[in-house]
Write a protein that holds these residues in place. Structure first.
Motif, mmCIF file in Angstrom:
data_model
loop_
_atom_site.group_PDB
_atom_site.id
_atom_site.type_symbol
_atom_site.label_atom_id
_atom_site.label_comp_id
_atom_site.label_asym_id
_atom_site.label_seq_id
_atom_site.Cartn_x
_atom_site.Cartn_y
_atom_site.Cartn_z
ATOM 1 N N THR A 163 -6.068 0.583 4.965
ATOM 2 C CA THR A 163 -6.327 -0.033 3.661
ATOM 3 C C THR A 163 -5.817 -1.468 3.626
ATOM 4 O O THR A 163 -6.508 -2.379 3.124
ATOM 5 C CB THR A 163 -5.668 0.791 2.544
ATOM 6 O OG1 THR A 163 -6.182 2.129 2.577
ATOM 7 C CG2 THR A 163 -5.938 0.184 1.178
ATOM 8 N N CYS A 197 -4.546 5.653 -1.587
ATOM 9 C CA CYS A 197 -4.006 4.320 -1.311
ATOM 10 C C CYS A 197 -4.608 3.271 -2.240
ATOM 11 O O CYS A 197 -3.933 2.341 -2.668
ATOM 12 C CB CYS A 197 -4.292 3.920 0.134
ATOM 13 S SG CYS A 197 -3.366 4.819 1.385
ATOM 14 N N VAL A 250 0.849 -1.191 0.000
ATOM 15 C CA VAL A 250 0.000 0.000 0.000
ATOM 16 C C VAL A 250 0.888 1.244 0.000
ATOM 17 O O VAL A 250 1.804 1.349 0.821
ATOM 18 C CB VAL A 250 -0.931 0.037 1.229
ATOM 19 C CG1 VAL A 250 -1.916 1.199 1.124
ATOM 20 C CG2 VAL A 250 -1.678 -1.287 1.384
ATOM 21 N N TYR A 304 -2.903 0.231 -4.220
ATOM 22 C CA TYR A 304 -2.388 -0.989 -3.606
ATOM 23 C C TYR A 304 -2.294 -2.136 -4.615
ATOM 24 O O TYR A 304 -3.008 -2.172 -5.624
ATOM 25 C CB TYR A 304 -3.265 -1.413 -2.416
ATOM 26 C CG TYR A 304 -4.584 -2.052 -2.803
ATOM 27 C CD1 TYR A 304 -4.668 -3.413 -3.121
ATOM 28 C CD2 TYR A 304 -5.758 -1.300 -2.836
ATOM 29 C CE1 TYR A 304 -5.868 -3.997 -3.488
ATOM 30 C CE2 TYR A 304 -6.967 -1.880 -3.193
ATOM 31 C CZ TYR A 304 -7.010 -3.228 -3.519
ATOM 32 O OH TYR A 304 -8.206 -3.808 -3.877
#
Length: 300
Positions: free
Chosen positions: A99, A135, A7, A294
């Protein structure tokens, strides 16, 4: 089965885009995880001593929160963390952990969530969508969040002629403290000022214009109130130098995001010098914009 989720770091607000604009940077939180008989967490990398290795860990707690919302039981995991994101410096370390926790829960619970579902869940837990959108999606993002919790995000590419660096001082500023100094209401004049400058900033990003970029970064909603918490920042805001496009607090600070024309990397030394003048050493990270958000891979 073992998985690895990477991430990126993120910077939010970008001057006038308070809780609305963000961008992803190529510093990473990397989490390798697999089901286990008992919870095991190990952390290495930058500020790893500040990453809990017990069940209070934010990644694990986020995954548990997702499982509870889905009325599911989350199995214990072996979680190995490699961190490149400075913690408590305004570079989205908590958003990256959050995340990662949502992605981990989706995988362990076989939810098969899409990237949009990951974004919505991360934004719901975070409470605002700017960091987590960066993210999840990468690049520069313009975001909003509806009253029902639905997040919207649109990616914008940083112009190729722009460079960006994060100047990171050697002190921590908690988000809670940075939030506590903000007013509860704003004048119409200040609200209109920020709407105008946010629109100008997005237009400059979309067109690659440099003429108005420094002016577009002006803000009246958070930076004037947070500047006393970041010694030297008020002076940084008025810096003018050939090749310098402008600067902004990175998130709630204390790091400062510096935009410059490629080939003018030397302008970051001015920011390091101002931090030093006020008693803080600083390190500059010459980052690139991370464009994919990510990634999740199976580890063999």
């Amino acid at each position: 089965m073992k998985f690895r989720v990477s991430v990126p770091a993120s910077s939010a607000n970008l001057g006038p885009g308070f809780d609305a604009l963000g961008l992803a940077l190529d510093l990473y939180l990397i989490c390798t995880f697999e089901g286990s008989e008992k919870l095991s967490i190990a952390a290495l990398g930058i500020d790893s001593g500040d990453i809990p290795e017990d069940d209070s860990n934010l990644i694990w707690q986020t995954a548990l929160q997702v499982a509870r919302a889905e009325n599911r039981d989350l199995p214990p995991v072996q979680l190995d963390i490699a961190n490149d994101i400075p913690i408590g410096k305004g570079l989205g370390s908590s958003a990256a952990a959050l995340t990662a926790g949502v992605v981990m829960a989706s995988e362990l619970l076989n939810l098969n969530w899409s990237r949009l579902q990951i974004l919505n869940e991360a934004a719901r837990i975070e409470g605002h969508p700017d960091n987590v959108s960066a993210c999840v999606l990468g690049a520069v993002v313009a975001t909003s969040m509806e009253p029902d919790g639905q997040a919207h995000a649109v990616r914008v590419e940083l112009p190729a002629s722009y460079g960006v660096a994060a100047v990171v001082p050697d002190f921590v500023l908690s988000t809670n403290k940075a939030r506590s100094v903000l007013p509860t209401t704003y004048s119409r004049e200040d609200a209109v000022f920020n709407i105008q400058h946010s629109a100008l900033l997005i237009a400059a990003l979309c067109t690659g214009s440099t003429e108005s970029f420094s002016a577009a970064l002006q803000d009246r909603m958070h930076q004037p109130y947070r500047a006393p918490l970041v010694p030297g920042f008020a002076e940084m805001l008025v810096l003018r130098e050939p090749g310098l496009l402008g600067c902004a607090l990175s998130g709630a600070g204390p790091s400062v995001l510096v935009f410059y024309e490629r080939g003018s990397e030397h302008v970051t030394k001015l920011f390091e010098s101002l931090f030093l003048k006020h008693g803080a050493a600083a390190k500059t990270y010459f980052t690139e914009i991370q464009r994919s958000g990510y990634t999740l891979d199976q580890v063999r």
